[in-house]
Design a protein around this motif. Structure first.
Motif, short mmCIF file in Angstrom:
data_model
loop_
_atom_site.label_atom_id
_atom_site.label_comp_id
_atom_site.label_asym_id
_atom_site.label_seq_id
_atom_site.Cartn_x
_atom_site.Cartn_y
_atom_site.Cartn_z
N ARG A 242 2.65 8.37 8.63
CA ARG A 242 3.78 7.81 7.86
C ARG A 242 3.58 6.32 7.63
N LYS B 182 0.73 5.60 5.21
CA LYS B 182 1.14 5.86 3.82
C LYS B 182 2.02 4.73 3.30
N SER B 183 2.86 4.22 4.17
CA SER B 183 3.76 3.15 3.72
C SER B 183 2.97 1.87 3.39
N ALA C 215 -0.20 1.80 2.46
CA ALA C 215 -0.98 2.10 1.25
C ALA C 215 -0.12 1.96 -0.01
N GLU C 216 1.13 2.41 0.11
CA GLU C 216 2.02 2.33 -1.05
C GLU C 216 2.33 0.88 -1.38
N SER C 217 2.67 0.08 -0.36
CA SER C 217 3.00 -1.31 -0.69
C SER C 217 1.77 -2.09 -1.15
N SER D 236 -0.47 -0.78 -3.03
CA SER D 236 -0.88 -0.12 -4.29
C SER D 236 -2.30 0.42 -4.22
N TRP D 237 -2.68 0.95 -3.06
CA TRP D 237 -4.01 1.57 -2.95
C TRP D 237 -4.01 2.90 -3.72
N GLU D 238 -5.16 3.17 -4.34
CA GLU D 238 -5.32 4.45 -5.05
C GLU D 238 -5.64 5.52 -4.00
N ILE D 239 -4.72 6.47 -3.82
CA ILE D 239 -4.87 7.47 -2.77
C ILE D 239 -5.49 8.75 -3.33
#
Ligand code: FEO
Length: 395
Positions: A351, A354-355, A357-359, A361-364
């Protein structure tokens, strides 16, 4: 001992090797040490270009006295104020009180803040030249490579680029000074680790500097850490160019934080799956064992980064958090990222990853995988889809 070696007529390399300091900038380990270089021009006017780290008891002033044979030292050019290159200023001023300090507006504000010096300053602008007799230097401003005031000097007739931190590396020198005296493969990974961890955050500015330098003919690259490049100067420029463009080897770094070996088992399963599908240059690291600067150095040249963490107090393992913070801080670009982990009751590692990575702006790539407890053959199948997705990105 300070070594003085002629790199051209009247121009000397002065270098010291530091195999004692544990951490560069008190952050990055130095298993192979580091060198500090500066340069002396012994012309009608005498000029010192940068200095060395003053904390080892090396006597720079005595070395200079021997080379200029009792004459005054006329100029001290500061390309970059970080103390590993400027901290000899007090000893220089004590011995040569009339020395003129050459720098730019920004460097003088740092000079005042760090060393309280405001006198005998010669301010130069980008593109200015200074003639010292037979030798003329042109000043080229290259801000943020590595600090905002950074500039380089270019010897207009001999093509020597006094490049400051740029084109430098970790690694003390073992008797060699020039690029043609070494097997560079022994040093390249330490150069990449230096680049990625120390300079890499400013890769955009490195690109601008390299574009600016493409207008001049460089015959020798003379940095303040590491080798002097007299035989193949383009090689080091090209390496910095590749790294600052985040060029990659189409490989993968799998980095995991694991307490009981569950997340480690998932990491190995993913790595095995990727290699079985034909992916190459896969490297797996335990973030609690391998210091982050080494992992970051490998991430820098990889296409995909797979991060895994167990849950730890509702978040990720602190050693993984430390790595992730650095990756965000360094603004690592041009990567695909994937996430996995394990948990025991409420989770938290995946969790939190992911948080971040989202902030950032990584390309997942693919859906993250989180495995409950001990991974077995059945549970690990949850990684197969992720492995497929990563492999598709790379192949
Ligand atoms: Fe080697 Fe930015 O100092």
């Amino acid at each position: 001992m300070i070594h003085s070696i002629n790199i051209s007529e009247d121009i000397y390399f002065l270098g010291v090797n530091d195999r004692r300091t544990e951490l560069f900038e008190n952050i990055h380990p130095l298993p192979m040490g580091v060198s500090y270089n500066c340069y002396l021009i012994n012309d009608t006017k005498t000029v010192l270009l940068d200095s060395i780290n003053s904390s080892f008891g090396h006597d720079l002033v005595t070395t200079i006295e021997g080379l200029i044979e009792g004459r005054d030292l006329d100029y001290f050019v500061i390309h970059h104020l970080e103390p590993d290159h400027s901290s000899e200023i007090d000893s220089l001023l004590r011995r040569y009180p009339n020395i003129k300090i050459v720098g730019n507006k920004k460097s003088f504000s740092i000079l005042k803040a760090y060393f309280g010096k405001e006198d005998n300053l010669v301010e130069v602008e980008d593109g200015d030249t200074m003639c010292f007799g037979k030798h003329t230097l042109k000043f080229i401003f290259t801000p943020w490579v590595h600090w905002p005031e950074t500039m380089m000097s270019y010897h207009t007739t001999e093509g020597i680029l006094f490049s400051g931190d740029a084109f430098g590396m970790f690694g003390a020198l073992s008797g060699e000074v020039f690029d043609d005296q070494v097997d560079f493969s022994l040093y390249e990974s330490e150069m990449r680790r230096y680049y990625s961890n120390v300079i890499g955050k400013y890769s955009g500015m490195v690109q601008k500097a390299i574009a600016k330098l493409s207008e001049i003919k460089i015959d020798i690259v003379a940095p303040i850490h590491g080798l002097v490049w007299r035989t193949d100067p383009q090689k080091v420029v090209s390496l910095y160019d590749r790294w600052s463009r985040f060029e990659n080897n189409n490989g993968v770094v799998v980095a995991y934080g694991s307490m009981y070996g569950f997340t480690a088992a998932v990491a190995d399963y993913i790595a095995l799956g990727l290699v079985a599908k034909g992916v190459r240059n896969v490297r797996v690291f335990d973030v609690s064992k391998t210091q982050s600067s080494f992992i970051i150095s490998d991430i820098w040249q990889s296409r995909c980064v797979v991060l895994g963490s167990c849950a730890y107090n509702g978040s990720m393992l602190p050693t993984m958090e430390a790595l992730v913070n650095k990756l965000v801080h360094l603004n690592v670009k041009n990567k695909s990222w994937a996430i996995f982990g394990s948990y025991s009751w409420n989770g938290g590692g995946v969790r939190r990853l992911k948080s971040v990575a989202e902030s950032a702006s990584w390309e997942i790539v693919g859906d993250s995988v989180e495995i409950l407890g001990q991974p077995d053959k059945e549970k690990l199948k949850a990684c197969d889809e992720l492995i497929d997705q990563i492999a598709k990105t790379l192949l």
